[in-house]
Design a protein around this motif. Structure first.
Motif, short mmCIF file in Angstrom:
data_model
loop_
_atom_site.label_atom_id
_atom_site.label_comp_id
_atom_site.label_asym_id
_atom_site.label_seq_id
_atom_site.Cartn_x
_atom_site.Cartn_y
_atom_site.Cartn_z
N TYR A 1 -35.11 13.39 18.13
CA TYR A 1 -34.20 14.20 17.33
C TYR A 1 -34.91 14.79 16.12
O TYR A 1 -34.73 15.97 15.78
N ALA A 2 -35.73 13.98 15.45
CA ALA A 2 -36.49 14.48 14.30
C ALA A 2 -37.42 15.61 14.71
O ALA A 2 -37.59 16.59 13.99
N GLU A 3 -38.03 15.49 15.89
CA GLU A 3 -38.89 16.56 16.41
C GLU A 3 -38.08 17.80 16.74
O GLU A 3 -38.47 18.93 16.43
N LEU A 4 -36.93 17.59 17.35
CA LEU A 4 -36.10 18.70 17.81
C LEU A 4 -35.69 19.61 16.66
O LEU A 4 -35.78 20.84 16.76
N GLY B 1 -18.30 14.32 31.76
CA GLY B 1 -19.46 14.37 30.89
C GLY B 1 -20.80 14.25 31.56
O GLY B 1 -21.82 14.73 31.02
N VAL B 2 -20.87 13.62 32.73
CA VAL B 2 -22.18 13.33 33.33
C VAL B 2 -22.92 14.60 33.70
O VAL B 2 -24.11 14.75 33.41
N GLY B 3 -22.23 15.53 34.34
CA GLY B 3 -22.88 16.78 34.72
C GLY B 3 -23.39 17.55 33.51
O GLY B 3 -24.49 18.11 33.53
N LYS B 4 -22.59 17.57 32.45
CA LYS B 4 -23.01 18.25 31.21
C LYS B 4 -24.23 17.58 30.62
O LYS B 4 -25.16 18.25 30.14
N ASN B 5 -24.26 16.25 30.65
CA ASN B 5 -25.42 15.53 30.14
C ASN B 5 -26.68 15.89 30.92
O ASN B 5 -27.75 16.10 30.33
N LEU B 6 -26.58 15.95 32.24
CA LEU B 6 -27.74 16.27 33.07
C LEU B 6 -28.23 17.69 32.82
O LEU B 6 -29.44 17.94 32.76
N ASP B 7 -27.29 18.62 32.65
CA ASP B 7 -27.68 20.00 32.35
C ASP B 7 -28.41 20.09 31.01
O ASP B 7 -29.43 20.78 30.89
N MET B 8 -27.88 19.38 30.01
CA MET B 8 -28.51 19.43 28.70
C MET B 8 -29.84 18.69 28.68
O MET B 8 -30.76 19.06 27.95
N LEU B 9 -29.96 17.64 29.50
CA LEU B 9 -31.24 16.97 29.63
C LEU B 9 -32.28 17.92 30.18
O LEU B 9 -33.43 17.97 29.70
N ASN B 10 -31.91 18.69 31.18
CA ASN B 10 -32.81 19.71 31.71
C ASN B 10 -33.20 20.72 30.65
O ASN B 10 -34.38 21.09 30.51
N ASN B 11 -32.21 21.18 29.88
CA ASN B 11 -32.49 22.15 28.81
C ASN B 11 -33.43 21.57 27.77
O ASN B 11 -34.32 22.26 27.25
N LEU B 12 -33.23 20.30 27.45
CA LEU B 12 -34.06 19.65 26.44
C LEU B 12 -35.50 19.52 26.92
O LEU B 12 -36.45 19.76 26.15
N ILE B 13 -35.68 19.15 28.18
CA ILE B 13 -37.04 19.05 28.74
C ILE B 13 -37.71 20.42 28.74
O ILE B 13 -38.89 20.55 28.37
N ASN B 14 -36.97 21.45 29.14
CA ASN B 14 -37.53 22.81 29.14
C ASN B 14 -37.99 23.22 27.76
O ASN B 14 -39.03 23.88 27.61
N PHE B 15 -37.23 22.81 26.74
CA PHE B 15 -37.53 23.24 25.38
C PHE B 15 -38.68 22.44 24.75
O PHE B 15 -39.57 23.01 24.13
N MET C 1 -31.33 32.26 18.27
CA MET C 1 -31.78 30.96 17.81
C MET C 1 -31.62 30.84 16.30
O MET C 1 -31.78 31.81 15.57
N THR C 2 -31.34 29.64 15.85
CA THR C 2 -31.15 29.38 14.42
C THR C 2 -31.85 28.10 14.05
O THR C 2 -31.74 27.10 14.74
N THR C 3 -32.58 28.13 12.92
CA THR C 3 -33.24 26.92 12.46
C THR C 3 -32.22 26.01 11.80
O THR C 3 -31.37 26.46 11.04
N LEU C 4 -32.31 24.72 12.08
CA LEU C 4 -31.36 23.77 11.52
C LEU C 4 -31.62 23.56 10.03
O LEU C 4 -32.71 23.78 9.53
N SER C 5 -30.62 23.11 9.34
CA SER C 5 -30.65 23.01 7.88
C SER C 5 -31.59 21.92 7.40
O SER C 5 -31.84 20.94 8.11
N PRO C 6 -32.12 22.04 6.18
CA PRO C 6 -32.96 20.98 5.60
C PRO C 6 -32.22 19.66 5.50
O PRO C 6 -32.82 18.60 5.63
N GLU C 7 -30.89 19.70 5.27
CA GLU C 7 -30.13 18.46 5.17
C GLU C 7 -30.19 17.69 6.48
O GLU C 7 -30.36 16.46 6.48
N PRO D 1 -32.59 26.50 20.39
CA PRO D 1 -31.63 27.41 21.04
C PRO D 1 -30.20 26.99 20.74
O PRO D 1 -29.90 25.81 20.57
N GLN D 2 -29.31 27.97 20.70
CA GLN D 2 -27.93 27.72 20.34
C GLN D 2 -27.24 26.68 21.22
O GLN D 2 -26.51 25.83 20.71
N PRO D 3 -27.44 26.69 22.55
CA PRO D 3 -26.77 25.67 23.38
C PRO D 3 -27.13 24.25 22.98
O PRO D 3 -26.26 23.36 22.98
N LEU D 4 -28.37 24.00 22.62
CA LEU D 4 -28.77 22.67 22.19
C LEU D 4 -28.18 22.34 20.83
O LEU D 4 -27.77 21.21 20.58
#
Length: 299
Positions: free
Chosen positions: A282-285, A165-179, A1-7, A291-294
């Motif tokens: 997004y500001a919260e995220l 793209g739809v399947g990828k969106n759904l997978d990432m939506l799941n990842n986002l909810i988990n996080f 995992m990596t923290t996103l930049s201040p910018e 996690p790197q995938p997000l």
């Protein structure tokens, strides 16, 4: 995992900040024309214009021309004369494609007995006919509709195409909810299983049926075209929609089918409110150890 930049953090807070004050009027014709110099070159940067579109939106009188820049139909570095040439070239290329299709259509019909039926089923099952209608309402000519829609799909990384793209969106939506919302994620994995995967129409139609007007649909779509505040903003929009039913889902311990029904009842929404909510997500995220995938998906 990596923290996103201040910018990125500052950028996200700015993107969400417009919900805290009354939104400025959309960019109108006078202001839009003022973005160009005497030769028709843009005197404002692409980033400046995109941020303003995110925060304010576009007046209907400038939407068509602005979308030609946002989609890549026009180059951001083009002059007025160059854009006239582009218009002519795109019209001729479209006419050539139509003529080619007319020539090969009889061959395709002979080789594939169910060609016409299959072709129509692909368009209607995907939902493209509903999306194309909004492009037809926006522009005057068929060649503009064709190219703008093609470029829209490319610019949004084919996020509304079922097999891309739809399947990828759904997978990432799941990842986002988990996080971001582990409690909700646990319910969706248990009693609410299958609910998220059933939300594919949101992405196939790019949320078209959720809004109260076509102007609201165009408002969201032009934000997606800006790439602001991040890539794949459509998944943050979907997350924000799910948050609207979260309390009811948990309180009533809803099953997957009931969750889907509640989500389908999210209609007549205001685009600015939904965009604001997604910007806050997004500001919260990016305040978190993401996690790197997000990170790879949104940045």
């Amino acid at each position: 995992m990596t923290t996103l930049s201040p910018e990125n953090s500052i950028s996200a807070r700015r993107s969400a900040s417009f919900i805290l004050v009354k939104r400025k009027p959309p960019i109108d014709k006078t202001e839009w024309d003022g973005f160009f110099d005497e030769n028709g070159h843009l005197a404002k940067s692409r980033d400046f214009i995109c941020v303003n579109i995110l925060e304010r939106g576009l007046h209907p009188l400038v939407r068509t021309e602005a979308w030609k820049f946002l989609t890549g139909y026009y180059s951001w570095q083009s002059s007025q004369d160059e854009r006239l040439t582009v218009d002519s070239t795109r019209r001729k290329n479209y006419e050539a494609l139509c003529q080619m299709y007319e020539k090969i259509q009889p061959l395709l019909e002979n080789l594939h007995r169910n060609f016409i039926e299959t072709r129509n089923n692909i368009e209607y099952q995907q939902g493209f006919h509903e999306m194309v209608m909004l492009f037809q309402l926006m522009v005057e000519h068929d060649h503009e509709t064709f190219w703008l829609f093609q470029f829209f799909l490319q610019k949004t990384e084919h996020s509304c195409v079922i097999n891309i793209g739809v399947g990828k969106n759904l997978d990432m939506l799941n990842n986002l909810i988990n996080f971001l919302d582990p409690m909700f994620a646990e319910h969706l994995k248990g009693k609410g299983t299958g609910a998220v995967q059933s939300l594919f129409p949101w992405f196939c139609l790019c949320f078209q049926r959720a809004f109260k007007s076509f102007d609201d649909v165009w408002r969201l779509w032009e934000v997606l075209l800006t790439g602001k505040p991040c890539r794949n903003f459509q998944v943050l929009v979907a997350y924000s929609l799910l948050q609207m039913v979260r309390g009811q889902v948990l309180q009533e311990s809803m099953t997957g089918d009931a969750i889907l029904l509640a989500c389908n009842n999210l209609i007549d929404l205001d685009a600015d409110e939904l965009i604001s909510a997604a910007c806050l997500v997004y500001a919260e995220l990016i305040q978190k150890d993401v996690p790197q995938p997000l990170q790879d998906f949104f940045l």
